[in-house]
Write an enzyme that holds these catalytic residues in place. Structure first.
Site, mmCIF file in Angstrom:
data_model
loop_
_atom_site.group_PDB
_atom_site.id
_atom_site.type_symbol
_atom_site.label_atom_id
_atom_site.label_comp_id
_atom_site.label_asym_id
_atom_site.label_seq_id
_atom_site.Cartn_x
_atom_site.Cartn_y
_atom_site.Cartn_z
ATOM 1 N N HIS A 1 0.856 -1.190 0.000
ATOM 2 C CA HIS A 1 0.000 0.000 0.000
ATOM 3 C C HIS A 1 0.889 1.237 0.000
ATOM 4 O O HIS A 1 2.028 1.202 0.491
ATOM 5 C CB HIS A 1 -0.891 0.016 1.235
ATOM 6 C CG HIS A 1 -1.964 -1.028 1.225
ATOM 7 N ND1 HIS A 1 -3.058 -0.955 2.047
ATOM 8 C CD2 HIS A 1 -2.117 -2.159 0.497
ATOM 9 C CE1 HIS A 1 -3.836 -1.994 1.837
ATOM 10 N NE2 HIS A 1 -3.283 -2.745 0.894
ATOM 11 N N GLU B 1 0.911 3.855 1.819
ATOM 12 C CA GLU B 1 1.370 4.268 3.150
ATOM 13 C C GLU B 1 2.555 3.437 3.626
ATOM 14 O O GLU B 1 3.528 3.963 4.163
ATOM 15 C CB GLU B 1 0.241 4.133 4.179
ATOM 16 C CG GLU B 1 -0.987 4.946 3.876
ATOM 17 C CD GLU B 1 -2.057 4.139 3.132
ATOM 18 O OE1 GLU B 1 -1.731 3.466 2.124
ATOM 19 O OE2 GLU B 1 -3.219 4.191 3.546
ATOM 20 N N CYS C 1 -6.143 1.909 5.880
ATOM 21 C CA CYS C 1 -6.768 0.666 6.355
ATOM 22 C C CYS C 1 -6.143 0.293 7.705
ATOM 23 O O CYS C 1 -5.223 0.955 8.195
ATOM 24 C CB CYS C 1 -6.561 -0.448 5.334
ATOM 25 S SG CYS C 1 -4.838 -1.011 5.211
ATOM 26 N N CYS D 1 -2.280 -0.343 7.536
ATOM 27 C CA CYS D 1 -1.510 0.890 7.401
ATOM 28 C C CYS D 1 -1.590 1.742 8.665
ATOM 29 O O CYS D 1 -0.588 2.308 9.102
ATOM 30 C CB CYS D 1 -1.989 1.669 6.180
ATOM 31 S SG CYS D 1 -1.635 0.807 4.631
#
Length: 161
Positions: A61, A63, A91, A94
């Protein structure tokens, strides 16, 4: 969860625009269009976009990739005083990484009603049992971030017909 109001709206929008550019890169690569930028001491120290499909890695992801870059740039696993700008609400995975990295502030664009962990579905950043609680600013340039996501999912629906 402590939601703060931006002290400097122009700075938040400038940095979010950088995160949105990263999200556009993800879109161009066929990835879910999420982009992230990390700022420390007034300088951008990391920028990343989703690369889950490209890297065949469910943890890739924006992040997570940005946190890894920032830690390398600072030569420290703790990002004390840093601010993460991300186009979509983080999410749970993260958000957990942001707590562990001790990010001071999280600024996000669009809320994620299905997987958001900064107040929408879960509130990992505000969990009282954790020893670090980043400040959160939600909704910065949310319309532009949501438009990229709509474009991505609309093109996926067209492609599956």
């Amino acid at each position: 969860m402590a939601i703060s109001r931006p002290r400097d709206v122009e700075e938040d929008e400038r940095c979010m625009a950088l995160a949105l550019r990263e999200a556009q890169r993800a879109l161009a690569e066929g990835e879910v269009p999420v982009g992230a930028v990390i700022v420390a001491a007034g300088a951008v120290i990391a920028r990343a976009h989703n690369q889950v499909v490209t890297l065949r890695d469910p943890t890739a992801h924006a992040e997570i990739l940005a946190v890894t870059q920032a830690a390398a740039a600072l030569e420290n696993e703790r990002l004390v005083g840093a601010t993460l700008y991300v186009s979509l609400e983080p999410c749970a995975m993260c958000a957990g990484a942001l707590v562990l990295a001790r990010v001071a502030r999280v600024v996000y664009g669009a809320a994620d009603a299905k997987a958001g962990a900064c107040g929408s579905v879960l509130d990992v950043l505000g969990c009282s049992g954790l020893n670090h609680h980043p400040r959160v600013t939600a909704g910065v340039m949310a319309g532009a971030a949501a438009a990229l996501l709509r474009e991505f999912f609309r093109s996926r629906r067209r492609g599956s017909k």
